[in-house]
Design a protein around this motif. Structure first.
Motif, mmCIF file in Angstrom:
data_model
loop_
_atom_site.group_PDB
_atom_site.id
_atom_site.type_symbol
_atom_site.label_atom_id
_atom_site.label_comp_id
_atom_site.label_asym_id
_atom_site.label_seq_id
_atom_site.Cartn_x
_atom_site.Cartn_y
_atom_site.Cartn_z
ATOM 1 N N ASP A 19 -94.877 66.595 -0.479
ATOM 2 C CA ASP A 19 -95.105 65.164 -0.259
ATOM 3 C C ASP A 19 -96.089 64.567 -1.267
ATOM 4 O OD1 ASP A 19 -94.124 62.975 1.198
ATOM 5 O OD2 ASP A 19 -95.994 62.821 2.349
ATOM 6 N N ARG A 21 -96.892 63.155 -5.246
ATOM 7 C CA ARG A 21 -96.184 62.598 -6.391
ATOM 8 C C ARG A 21 -95.850 63.718 -7.374
ATOM 9 N NH1 ARG A 21 -97.952 56.962 -8.544
ATOM 10 N NH2 ARG A 21 -97.691 58.096 -10.503
ATOM 11 N N LEU A 22 -94.718 63.573 -8.058
ATOM 12 C CA LEU A 22 -94.294 64.605 -9.010
ATOM 13 C C LEU A 22 -95.346 64.823 -10.088
ATOM 14 C CD1 LEU A 22 -92.288 66.557 -10.308
ATOM 15 C CD2 LEU A 22 -91.117 64.587 -11.329
ATOM 16 N N GLN A 52 -82.402 67.572 -11.444
ATOM 17 C CA GLN A 52 -82.252 66.133 -11.626
ATOM 18 C C GLN A 52 -83.490 65.525 -12.277
ATOM 19 O OE1 GLN A 52 -79.348 64.495 -10.673
ATOM 20 N NE2 GLN A 52 -78.593 66.552 -10.170
ATOM 21 N N ARG A 54 -86.364 62.875 -12.591
ATOM 22 C CA ARG A 54 -87.125 62.091 -11.606
ATOM 23 C C ARG A 54 -88.150 61.211 -12.310
ATOM 24 N NH1 ARG A 54 -87.416 64.714 -6.508
ATOM 25 N NH2 ARG A 54 -85.351 65.567 -6.017
ATOM 26 N N LYS A 55 -88.738 60.293 -11.548
ATOM 27 C CA LYS A 55 -89.826 59.458 -12.053
ATOM 28 C C LYS A 55 -91.165 60.097 -11.678
ATOM 29 C CE LYS A 55 -87.183 55.167 -11.630
ATOM 30 N NZ LYS A 55 -87.068 53.855 -10.934
ATOM 31 N N ARG A 57 -93.692 58.995 -10.185
ATOM 32 C CA ARG A 57 -94.211 58.662 -8.847
ATOM 33 C C ARG A 57 -93.347 59.194 -7.709
ATOM 34 N NH1 ARG A 57 -92.129 53.693 -10.687
ATOM 35 N NH2 ARG A 57 -90.375 52.905 -9.445
ATOM 36 N N ASP A 58 -92.171 59.763 -8.019
ATOM 37 C CA ASP A 58 -91.307 60.308 -6.958
ATOM 38 C C ASP A 58 -92.003 61.464 -6.251
ATOM 39 O OD1 ASP A 58 -89.383 58.479 -7.599
ATOM 40 O OD2 ASP A 58 -88.093 59.888 -8.690
ATOM 41 N N LYS A 59 -91.789 61.571 -4.943
ATOM 42 C CA LYS A 59 -92.400 62.638 -4.157
ATOM 43 C C LYS A 59 -91.604 63.935 -4.303
ATOM 44 C CE LYS A 59 -95.634 60.103 -2.217
ATOM 45 N NZ LYS A 59 -95.623 59.779 -0.780
ATOM 46 N N VAL A 60 -92.314 65.048 -4.246
ATOM 47 C CA VAL A 60 -91.662 66.358 -4.205
ATOM 48 C C VAL A 60 -91.870 66.954 -2.822
ATOM 49 C CG1 VAL A 60 -91.902 66.805 -6.674
ATOM 50 C CG2 VAL A 60 -93.715 67.540 -5.121
ATOM 51 N N ASP A 64 -88.835 72.590 -3.440
ATOM 52 C CA ASP A 64 -88.183 71.969 -4.589
ATOM 53 C C ASP A 64 -88.414 72.854 -5.819
ATOM 54 O OD1 ASP A 64 -87.216 69.783 -3.247
ATOM 55 O OD2 ASP A 64 -88.696 68.351 -4.019
#
Length: 325
Positions: A19, A21-22, A52, A54-55, A57-60, A64
């Motif tokens: 949960d 940010r990446l 894939q 990702r940006k 700010r995307d959550k991990v 994953d």
């Protein structure tokens, strides 16, 4: 550039980073790379999650799979300089160095030259093709002792993994204020100090940090201890020992005002006042060789200034003991 020289990495997101940010998660997983570089790799698609793009700010989420395949960052702005290195060991993959107190490890604002990296670039020019010129861990400017530098991409990948999995063993000598009766463990999270930005502190929002220490020699009002780290936070030993009210002798950031023990002689006063760095020395390093898998251990002796400090503390102890009779 050939494919074997590319930077590759693969991580499975652990529960504690779920949960996040990446960009924050990969900064934890790959601290040897700058945050700006990691964000660039994410935006370019060189760093992917579950196959894939990702940006940042995307959550991990837990489990994953994060994969990286990128070109090395050549640090063309860092100059090679003919600065003497105290080499403990070297081969085609590793440089093990005894760093003196006062030498900055990495070029930064105010220290663009005269650093360990400048010296390593001169001695082993091939490290310019490695992230941060092969530096995988650091010692503070005024901490002396042993550290390892990667000389090949194989070594860099292996050493970073050993640091992440805590299989690289590091042991430090320190002299602290106050008399300890035995060893203990400090388990307290470390983060940026809420008010003084140059300092770290024990804060509830900090990163997990564990320091084990044991008593080596007790003086009249000081103690020589040996520390082992389970984590490698900035200023960890200095912060943890100050947190338990036993700061390192000479520590300019965390030591507070110099406290002179009862019965301090003029000679000891001069030694303590003249010791202008934290009394901390990286004495031992253990790691798995990146190519052979052999477990290797190196030790370096205490530098002269710490030996002089401890001899003055021994002399003070002897003088007090002689007065008891």
């Amino acid at each position: 550039m050939s494919s074997e020289n590319r930077i590759t990495a693969r991580f499975v997101v652990p529960p504690e980073l779920s949960d996040r940010r990446l960009d924050q998660a990969v900064a934890e997983l790959m601290p040897e790379h700058s945050r700006s570089r990691l964000q660039t790799w994410i935006k370019e698609g060189a760093l992917i999650v579950n196959g894939q793009k990702r940006k940042p700010r995307d959550k991990v989420m837990m489990d994953d799979v994060i994969e990286l395949e990128a070109e090395p960052e050549v640090q063309v702005s860092w100059e090679a300089q003919d600065i003497e290195l105290d080499l403990v060991y070297e081969d085609e993959h590793l440089l093990v160095i005894n760093k003196p107190a006062g030498l900055v490890v990495h070029p930064a604002a105010g220290h663009a030259a005269g650093t360990l990296v400048n010296a390593v670039l001169n001695y082993a020019p091939e490290v310019e093709n490695l992230p941060r010129a092969g530096i995988v861990h650091r010692l503070d400017k005024d901490t002396s002792g042993i550290m390892v530098v990667a000389r090949s991409l194989i070594a860099h990948t292996s050493l970073v993994d050993q640091l992440q999995t805590r299989t690289m063993g590091r042991e430090y000598d320190a002299v602290v204020v106050g008399t300890l009766t035995g060893g203990a463990t400090v388990d307290a999270p470390i983060g940026r100090h809420p008010r003084e930005r140059k300092k770290m502190a024990v804060v509830s929002s900090g990163k997990p940090a564990v320091t084990h220490y044991r008593l080596v020699e007790r003086f009249a009002a000081h103690t020589h201890i040996r520390c082992k780290l389970e984590s490698g936070r900035t200023h960890q030993i200095r912060v943890h020992m100050a947190h338990v009210k036993h700061p390192l002798v000479g520590d300019p950031l965390y030591g507070g005002r110099m406290r002179l023990p009862k019965g301090t002689t003029e000679s000891l006063r001069e030694v303590l006042a003249g010791f202008q760095r934290q009394a901390l020395h990286a004495r031992q390093l253990t790691l798995e060789h990146p190519e052979t898998g052999e477990i290797l251990t190196w030790e370096v002796p205490l530098p002269d200034d710490m030996e002089h400090l401890m001899e003055a503390l021994r002399q003070h102890r002897r003088e007090l003991e002689s007065h008891d009779f």
